[in-house]
Design a protein around this motif. Structure first.
Motif, mmCIF file in Angstrom:
data_model
loop_
_atom_site.group_PDB
_atom_site.id
_atom_site.type_symbol
_atom_site.label_atom_id
_atom_site.label_comp_id
_atom_site.label_asym_id
_atom_site.label_seq_id
_atom_site.Cartn_x
_atom_site.Cartn_y
_atom_site.Cartn_z
ATOM 1 N N GLU A 63 -1.973 -1.019 4.260
ATOM 2 C CA GLU A 63 -1.307 -0.214 5.277
ATOM 3 C C GLU A 63 -1.281 1.242 4.835
ATOM 4 O O GLU A 63 -0.892 1.525 3.711
ATOM 5 N N SER A 64 -1.685 2.132 5.720
ATOM 6 C CA SER A 64 -1.504 3.556 5.437
ATOM 7 C C SER A 64 -0.061 3.901 5.734
ATOM 8 O O SER A 64 0.486 3.457 6.742
ATOM 9 N N LYS A 65 0.554 4.662 4.845
ATOM 10 C CA LYS A 65 1.976 4.983 5.001
ATOM 11 C C LYS A 65 2.218 6.446 4.675
ATOM 12 O O LYS A 65 1.508 7.054 3.886
ATOM 13 N N THR A 66 3.256 6.993 5.288
ATOM 14 C CA THR A 66 3.643 8.368 5.024
ATOM 15 C C THR A 66 4.374 8.441 3.690
ATOM 16 O O THR A 66 5.310 7.694 3.436
ATOM 17 N N VAL A 67 3.913 9.342 2.831
ATOM 18 C CA VAL A 67 4.538 9.574 1.535
ATOM 19 C C VAL A 67 5.331 10.868 1.658
ATOM 20 O O VAL A 67 4.775 11.898 2.053
ATOM 21 N N PRO A 68 6.641 10.849 1.340
ATOM 22 C CA PRO A 68 7.453 12.055 1.473
ATOM 23 C C PRO A 68 6.842 13.263 0.761
ATOM 24 O O PRO A 68 6.409 13.169 -0.378
ATOM 25 N N LEU A 69 6.752 14.368 1.443
ATOM 26 C CA LEU A 69 6.234 15.643 0.954
ATOM 27 C C LEU A 69 4.749 15.625 0.590
ATOM 28 O O LEU A 69 4.233 16.584 0.037
ATOM 29 N N GLN A 70 4.045 14.545 0.873
ATOM 30 C CA GLN A 70 2.637 14.430 0.499
ATOM 31 C C GLN A 70 1.704 14.198 1.688
ATOM 32 O O GLN A 70 0.533 14.515 1.605
ATOM 33 N N GLY A 71 2.188 13.601 2.747
ATOM 34 C CA GLY A 71 1.325 13.249 3.874
ATOM 35 C C GLY A 71 1.109 11.755 3.938
ATOM 36 O O GLY A 71 1.931 10.972 3.482
ATOM 37 N N VAL A 72 -0.025 11.361 4.487
ATOM 38 C CA VAL A 72 -0.321 9.943 4.674
ATOM 39 C C VAL A 72 -1.188 9.436 3.522
ATOM 40 O O VAL A 72 -2.208 10.029 3.190
ATOM 41 N N ALA A 73 -0.756 8.335 2.921
ATOM 42 C CA ALA A 73 -1.531 7.669 1.874
ATOM 43 C C ALA A 73 -2.259 6.502 2.521
ATOM 44 O O ALA A 73 -1.647 5.687 3.206
ATOM 45 N N PRO A 74 -3.577 6.411 2.327
ATOM 46 C CA PRO A 74 -4.339 5.350 2.995
ATOM 47 C C PRO A 74 -4.144 3.988 2.343
ATOM 48 O O PRO A 74 -3.943 3.882 1.136
ATOM 49 N N GLY A 75 -4.211 2.964 3.157
ATOM 50 C CA GLY A 75 -4.273 1.612 2.637
ATOM 51 C C GLY A 75 -5.696 1.390 2.167
ATOM 52 O O GLY A 75 -6.613 1.322 2.982
ATOM 53 N N ILE A 76 -5.900 1.332 0.870
ATOM 54 C CA ILE A 76 -7.250 1.249 0.323
ATOM 55 C C ILE A 76 -7.262 0.357 -0.915
ATOM 56 O O ILE A 76 -6.343 0.393 -1.729
ATOM 57 N N ALA A 77 -8.298 -0.456 -1.021
ATOM 58 C CA ALA A 77 -8.522 -1.281 -2.211
ATOM 59 C C ALA A 77 -10.016 -1.278 -2.471
ATOM 60 O O ALA A 77 -10.818 -1.314 -1.531
#
Length: 141
Positions: free
Chosen positions: A77-91
């Motif tokens: 799941e891509s999720k919003t990281v506070p003060l960083q933006g969106v972190a992708p769901g990646i493996a």
């Protein structure tokens, strides 16, 4: 652009000819426990960079209907990281570069695959996108 990837890349069945190299932990049954999160064995994620902010983009899916066979699947799941933006769901089977989100390394494979198959579920949200990449390159150190 907010992008939420929800993949259950469930129990990837990599149908290569017999005696060829296989993708390690292709069924996502084995997980390495960490104090604050778990990661699928032999797979790289960015959980180590986001967990301290309470965000995990890769989790183990074990509820009924979340996996195809076996007892588990991977949930991205891509999720919003506070003060960083969106972190992708990646493996990835290699190491994920935290700055570029490019994958370094992977699994050594010295044959031509006959086919590539697997099970996945994608639940889009708004203008989400999803992709699954398999790359074979020629590389010698």
């Amino acid at each position: 652009m907010k992008r939420v990837l929800f993949l259950l890349f469930c129990f990837c069945t990599w149908n290569f000819s017999p005696a060829q190299n296989t993708i390690p932990n292709a069924g996502f049954e084995t997980w390495n426990p960490n104090p604050n999160y778990d990661d699928p064995a032999s797979w790289g994620t960015i959980n180590g960079l986001t967990y301290f902010l309470g965000v995990r983009t890769v989790t183990k899916a074990t509820a009924a209907g979340e996996y195809h066979t076996g007892t588990a699947a991977i949930k991205l799941e891509s999720k919003t990281v506070p003060l960083q933006g969106v972190a992708p769901g990646i493996a990835a089977t290699g190491t994920i570069n935290p700055n570029t989100q490019a994958v370094d390394g992977g699994v050594a494979y010295n044959r031509r695959p006959i086919s590539f198959t697997g099970w996945y579920r994608y639940e889009p949200n708004g203008t989400d996108t999803c992709s699954i990449d398999a790359r074979l390159t020629r590389w010698n150190n």
